[in-house]
Design a protein around this motif. Structure first.
Motif, PDB file in Angstrom:
ATOM      1  N   PRO A  37       0.694  -1.255   0.007  1.00 47.05           N
ATOM      2  CA  PRO A  37      -0.022  -0.016  -0.192  1.00 47.05           C
ATOM      3  C   PRO A  37       0.766   1.350  -0.026  1.00 47.05           C
ATOM      4  N   ARG A  38       1.798   1.254   0.831  1.00 41.10           N
ATOM      5  CA  ARG A  38       2.752   2.603   0.770  1.00 41.10           C
ATOM      6  C   ARG A  38       3.344   2.569  -0.457  1.00 41.10           C
ATOM      7  N   LEU A  39       3.612   1.837  -1.357  1.00 40.95           N
ATOM      8  CA  LEU A  39       3.970   2.069  -2.699  1.00 40.95           C
ATOM      9  C   LEU A  39       3.237   2.078  -3.818  1.00 40.95           C
ATOM     10  N   GLY A  40       1.855   2.235  -3.428  1.00 36.57           N
ATOM     11  CA  GLY A  40       0.659   2.321  -4.368  1.00 36.57           C
ATOM     12  C   GLY A  40       0.401   1.132  -4.963  1.00 36.57           C
ATOM     13  N   PHE A  41       0.852   0.017  -4.871  1.00 34.16           N
ATOM     14  CA  PHE A  41       0.484  -1.214  -5.923  1.00 34.16           C
ATOM     15  C   PHE A  41      -0.774  -1.822  -5.419  1.00 34.16           C
ATOM     16  N   LEU A  42      -1.048  -1.838  -4.220  1.00 28.84           N
ATOM     17  CA  LEU A  42      -2.522  -2.215  -3.816  1.00 28.84           C
ATOM     18  C   LEU A  42      -2.925  -1.271  -2.586  1.00 28.84           C
ATOM     19  N   GLU A  43      -4.354  -0.916  -2.650  1.00 30.28           N
ATOM     20  CA  GLU A  43      -5.008  -0.472  -1.499  1.00 30.28           C
ATOM     21  C   GLU A  43      -5.010  -1.099  -0.477  1.00 30.28           C
ATOM     22  N   ALA A  44      -4.775  -0.569   0.828  1.00 31.29           N
ATOM     23  CA  ALA A  44      -4.887  -1.344   2.080  1.00 31.29           C
ATOM     24  C   ALA A  44      -5.993  -2.171   2.210  1.00 31.29           C
ATOM     25  N   SER A  45      -7.379  -1.662   1.669  1.00 31.18           N
ATOM     26  CA  SER A  45      -8.422  -2.285   1.726  1.00 31.18           C
ATOM     27  C   SER A  45      -8.680  -3.361   0.846  1.00 31.18           C
ATOM     28  N   ASP A  46      -7.614  -3.859   0.022  1.00 29.87           N
ATOM     29  CA  ASP A  46      -7.770  -4.783  -0.973  1.00 29.87           C
ATOM     30  C   ASP A  46      -7.647  -6.122  -0.227  1.00 29.87           C
ATOM     31  N   PRO A  47      -8.723  -6.902  -0.368  1.00 33.77           N
ATOM     32  CA  PRO A  47      -8.756  -8.378   0.362  1.00 33.77           C
ATOM     33  C   PRO A  47      -7.586  -8.976   0.200  1.00 33.77           C
ATOM     34  N   ARG A  48      -6.851  -8.843  -1.027  1.00 32.09           N
ATOM     35  CA  ARG A  48      -5.448  -9.501  -1.167  1.00 32.09           C
ATOM     36  C   ARG A  48      -4.630  -9.197  -0.375  1.00 32.09           C
ATOM     37  N   PHE A  49      -4.345  -7.658   0.043  1.00 31.43           N
ATOM     38  CA  PHE A  49      -3.615  -7.187   1.177  1.00 31.43           C
ATOM     39  C   PHE A  49      -3.897  -7.813   2.541  1.00 31.43           C
ATOM     40  N   ALA A  50      -5.173  -7.796   2.687  1.00 35.89           N
ATOM     41  CA  ALA A  50      -5.746  -8.384   4.328  1.00 35.89           C
ATOM     42  C   ALA A  50      -5.085  -9.801   3.985  1.00 35.89           C
ATOM     43  N   GLY A  51      -5.198 -10.710   3.225  1.00 29.68           N
ATOM     44  CA  GLY A  51      -4.694 -12.123   2.984  1.00 29.68           C
ATOM     45  C   GLY A  51      -3.262 -12.271   3.235  1.00 29.68           C
ATOM     46  N   THR A  52      -2.660 -11.223   2.636  1.00 28.52           N
ATOM     47  CA  THR A  52      -1.069 -11.269   2.852  1.00 28.52           C
ATOM     48  C   THR A  52      -0.723 -10.926   4.338  1.00 28.52           C
ATOM     49  N   VAL A  53      -1.124  -9.881   4.727  1.00 25.57           N
ATOM     50  CA  VAL A  53      -0.925  -9.575   6.225  1.00 25.57           C
ATOM     51  C   VAL A  53      -1.158 -10.728   7.114  1.00 25.57           C
ATOM     52  N   ALA A  54      -2.200 -11.535   6.817  1.00 23.69           N
ATOM     53  CA  ALA A  54      -2.713 -12.407   7.706  1.00 23.69           C
ATOM     54  C   ALA A  54      -1.798 -13.540   7.550  1.00 23.69           C
ATOM     55  N   ALA A  55      -1.211 -13.862   6.443  1.00 28.38           N
ATOM     56  CA  ALA A  55      -0.196 -14.797   6.261  1.00 28.38           C
ATOM     57  C   ALA A  55       1.182 -14.512   6.834  1.00 28.38           C
ATOM     58  N   ILE A  56       1.379 -13.337   6.578  1.00 24.86           N
ATOM     59  CA  ILE A  56       2.642 -12.962   7.094  1.00 24.86           C
ATOM     60  C   ILE A  56       2.600 -12.993   8.897  1.00 24.86           C
ATOM     61  N   GLU A  57       1.486 -12.783   9.408  1.00 26.96           N
ATOM     62  CA  GLU A  57       1.179 -12.825  10.765  1.00 26.96           C
ATOM     63  C   GLU A  57       1.403 -14.202  11.242  1.00 26.96           C
ATOM     64  N   LYS A  58       0.954 -15.179  10.467  1.00 23.01           N
ATOM     65  CA  LYS A  58       1.105 -16.481  10.873  1.00 23.01           C
ATOM     66  C   LYS A  58       2.318 -17.160  10.808  1.00 23.01           C
ATOM     67  N   GLN A  59       3.225 -16.492   9.800  1.00 24.09           N
ATOM     68  CA  GLN A  59       4.399 -17.334   9.466  1.00 24.09           C
ATOM     69  C   GLN A  59       5.672 -16.362  10.064  1.00 24.09           C
ATOM     70  N   LEU A  60       5.646 -14.872   9.840  1.00 23.25           N
ATOM     71  CA  LEU A  60       6.637 -14.427  10.280  1.00 23.25           C
ATOM     72  C   LEU A  60       6.649 -13.526  11.464  1.00 23.25           C
ATOM     73  N   LYS A  61       5.613 -13.473  12.101  1.00 23.97           N
ATOM     74  CA  LYS A  61       5.613 -12.836  13.421  1.00 23.97           C
ATOM     75  C   LYS A  61       5.798 -13.515  14.588  1.00 23.97           C
ATOM     76  N   HIS A  62       6.768 -13.369  15.279  1.00 23.37           N
ATOM     77  CA  HIS A  62       6.928 -13.662  16.449  1.00 23.37           C
ATOM     78  C   HIS A  62       7.026 -13.080  17.782  1.00 23.37           C
ATOM     79  N   GLY A  63       6.118 -13.170  18.681  1.00 23.99           N
ATOM     80  CA  GLY A  63       5.668 -12.421  19.723  1.00 23.99           C
ATOM     81  C   GLY A  63       5.079 -11.018  19.051  1.00 23.99           C
ATOM     82  N   ASP A  64       5.754  -9.994  19.231  1.00 21.08           N
ATOM     83  CA  ASP A  64       5.409  -8.494  18.778  1.00 21.08           C
ATOM     84  C   ASP A  64       6.157  -8.466  17.655  1.00 21.08           C
ATOM     85  N   PHE A  65       7.264  -9.143  17.231  1.00 21.20           N
ATOM     86  CA  PHE A  65       8.139  -8.553  16.273  1.00 21.20           C
ATOM     87  C   PHE A  65       7.830  -9.529  15.094  1.00 21.20           C
ATOM     88  N   VAL A  66       8.255  -8.924  13.661  1.00 28.04           N
ATOM     89  CA  VAL A  66       8.185  -9.595  12.427  1.00 28.04           C
ATOM     90  C   VAL A  66       9.447  -9.709  11.934  1.00 28.04           C
TER      91      VAL A  66
END
Length: 604
Positions: free
Chosen positions: A485-514
């Motif tokens: 979203p910051r780069l303008g490639f997707l809107e933050a409201s795009d469901p594909r971005f929400a899906g990407t964030v959820a996947a990153i939270e599942k795989q890359l987030k350890h405690g509070d940090f990514v």
């Protein structure tokens, strides 16, 4: 008694450090007032003070600049507000004490910016009858050589390929002998190249004038910025820190003033960051531009266009701070490393890689020239034509394999971040052309950007993961996808971005940090969080809005709490202990403080 964490001299080799500098010189000072890192005659030069990397017991190895109060029982340390001027206070049991003020001069003088290669230390008695020992023992050849000294009238010179000088009103013999002496009045120590000290009068009056003018300069500079009311002090400290990484002579911006502080203990992930990465420099310049500092952006952009000239706008991942090639990567054998965790590397092999995102960052760096009212007018047709040369490379390379922003030393792949940055180059060129009323060029770049967007959206989307992936046609994640979203490639409201964030939270987030990624690389699996990724995550949550924005505010406060006592951050963080690791201070992270504060502040 056991040594904390098993590391001797832990206090000397922790990252509870303060940075002073002036855009020509940078120095790190520890909690006991020792200069533990400083390179001369420039950021990427030979470290004359290098006890930070001298091993787990620096002892009497060359490369130290210490001022010790005899019988000290307590210390305090702080920056003067809105400056990079550091004050360290020592107290003894008999109400004796001293105050050390450390700075590098920087101020306007006869229409020019005066920032000499000079470290100034003033010692003032604050009570009792304080006695101090001063050790000035500059090294040469990356800690291998102890410099010969010679006494002069009011100064000590130190031999070497680049001769050095300490000018002082302290007893020079006592300094050479490391003998104690009383401090009855202000003692001044001015260390730099073997040149006469500029100015008239005694050394203390010259230094005092420099101090006053330096403090006034930085306070004027910070007043010119537009920080948010919330987190104002954190943002100003971050901005000053970023400015200290911009090399005044050329406009180059470095990621950190250190080399080889490991990303995690005993991992071999030790890199030299004292050069100019166009990628890191973009994030630094962009953060400062968001606060209203366009001078640093203009100077860095001029540097970037200069290194591209004559190379058909071909960019390499790393430049020396004068725009040339950096040294071939090699090991400094005489330095045993941070806490003894070598190797200490000079140079960086990543300079030999293909990293295609550079063209996007180059074009984005120029955005304030076209879009910022304070700099508008600088972005003209001539600049646009120079930027188009970067766009041509981006268009050619966006779907080609590279090493990616994480500079993997294994096989090349088509990294989504690199592809999106290439798209961003073309997209912004279309925007700049529109601003300049060049409809043909706007259409040309707009059409190509649209085609690139379609390819990336198809090949980097993984329906099974419901997320964009780190590489085209891949199945792994990396945290740079949070920047879409910051780069303008997707809107933050795009469901594909929400899906990407959820996947990153599942795989890359350890405690509070990514983490940046979790797959095995050339050095094994990452052990610590790459801190800027958490800032990108905070920005992503804020952009998504609603309850996620409140999550972002809470997490931002937690990250701010992980800064050292001076408000500085290294590259990496142990998510379990919150201990900082990696080169220090890291501009990526200090830029993250600014970006997140601006995004989250309720007063913006």
């Amino acid at each position: 008694m056991p040594v904390p964490n098993g590391f001797p001299d832990l206090e000397r080799t922790s990252l509870d450090l303060a940075l002073i500098g002036n855009g020509t010189l940078g120095a790190l000072i520890d909690a006991q007032g020792s200069v533990v890192w400083c390179c001369l005659p420039r950021f990427d030069g030979d470290p004359v003070f290098c006890s930070l990397l001298a091993g787990d017991s620096p002892g009497d190895k060359p490369g130290a600049f210490d001022i010790k109060l005899e019988g000290s029982v307590r210390t305090e340390q702080e920056y003067l507000a809105d400056t990079p001027i550091l004050v360290t206070r020592f107290y003894d049991e008999k109400d004796g004490g001293i105050e050390i003020t450390d700075f590098c001069p920087r101020y306007e003088n006869a229409g020019d910016l005066f920032c000499p290669k000079l470290l100034v230390r003033q010692v003032r008695p604050t009570g009792g009858k304080p006695s101090i020992r001063v050790r000035v023992d500059p090294a040469a050849d990356y800690g291998c050589t102890k410099r010969r000294h010679a006494l002069g009238g009011g100064h000590i010179t130190y031999a070497g390929e680049q001769a050095l000088r300490l000018t002082t009103n302290a007893p020079a013999e006592a300094i050479v002998d490391r003998a104690p002496f009383r401090v009855h009045q202000t003692i001044t120590l001015m260390f730099g190249l073997d040149d006469p000290i500029p100015g008239a009068g005694d050394v203390t009056s010259i230094a005092t004038t420099m101090l006053e003018r330096t403090a006034a300069y930085w306070r004027d500079w910070t007043r010119s910025l537009k920080p948010p009311a919330e987190w104002r002090d954190a943002v100003i400290r971050a901005a000053i820190t970023l400015e200290l990484h911009a090399y005044e002579a050329t406009g180059a911006i470095i990621p950190a003033i250190t080399t080889s502080i490991p990303e995690a203990p005993n991992t071999g992930r030790n890199w030299d960051y004292r050069y100019c990465w166009p990628r890191d420099a973009y994030f630094t310049a962009d953060a400062l531009a968001r606060l209203g500092d366009t001078r640093t952006v203009e100077r860095y952009l001029a540097f970037l266009l200069g290194v591209a000239e004559g190379s058909d706008a071909h960019l390499v991942p790393i430049y020396s701070i004068d725009g040339g090639p950096i040294p071939a990567e090699h090991v400094a054998e005489c330095l045993h490393g941070y806490r003894g965790m070598g190797p200490v590397r000079v140079g960086n092999k990543a300079s030999e890689q293909a990293q295609h995102d550079l063209y996007g960052e180059a074009v984005l760096t120029a955005a304030p020239m076209f879009l910022n009212s304070r700099a508008r007018g600088i972005g003209d047709a001539a600049l646009f034509e120079q930027l188009e040369a970067f766009g041509k490379h981006a268009l050619t390379l966006y779907a080609m394999p590279d090493a990616g922003l994480w500079e993997l030393r294994g096989a090349e792949r088509v990294h989504t971040y690199s592809s999106i940055m290439c798209w961003a180059a073309c997209d912004r060129l279309a925007s700049y052309a529109g601003r300049l009323n060049l409809p043909d060029r706007a259409e040309y770049w707009g059409v190509h950007a649209a085609g690139m967007h379609e390819v990336i959206s198809h090949r980097s989307w993984n329906a099974k993961l419901n997320a964009f992936t780190a590489t085209m046609d891949g199945d792994s994640l990396d945290a740079s996808l949070l920047l879409m979203p910051r780069l303008g490639f997707l809107e933050a409201s795009d469901p594909r971005f929400a899906g990407t964030v959820a996947a990153i939270e599942k795989q890359l987030k350890h405690g509070d940090f990514v983490y940046r990624y979790v797959e095995r690389d050339d050095f094994g699996f990452p052990e610590n969080a790459f801190l800027v990724c958490t800032f990108w995550y905070i920005e992503a949550l804020a952009a998504m809005g609603g309850a996620r924005r409140e999550e972002a505010r809470v997490l931002f406060e937690k990250v701010l709490a992980a800064r050292n006592k001076h408000g500085l951050l290294a590259e990496d963080l142990d998510p379990r202990t919150l201990e900082q690791w990696g080169n220090f201070p890291q501009t990526y992270c200090m830029a993250g403080v600014i970006d997140c504060a601006l995004r989250l502040s309720k007063t913006q």
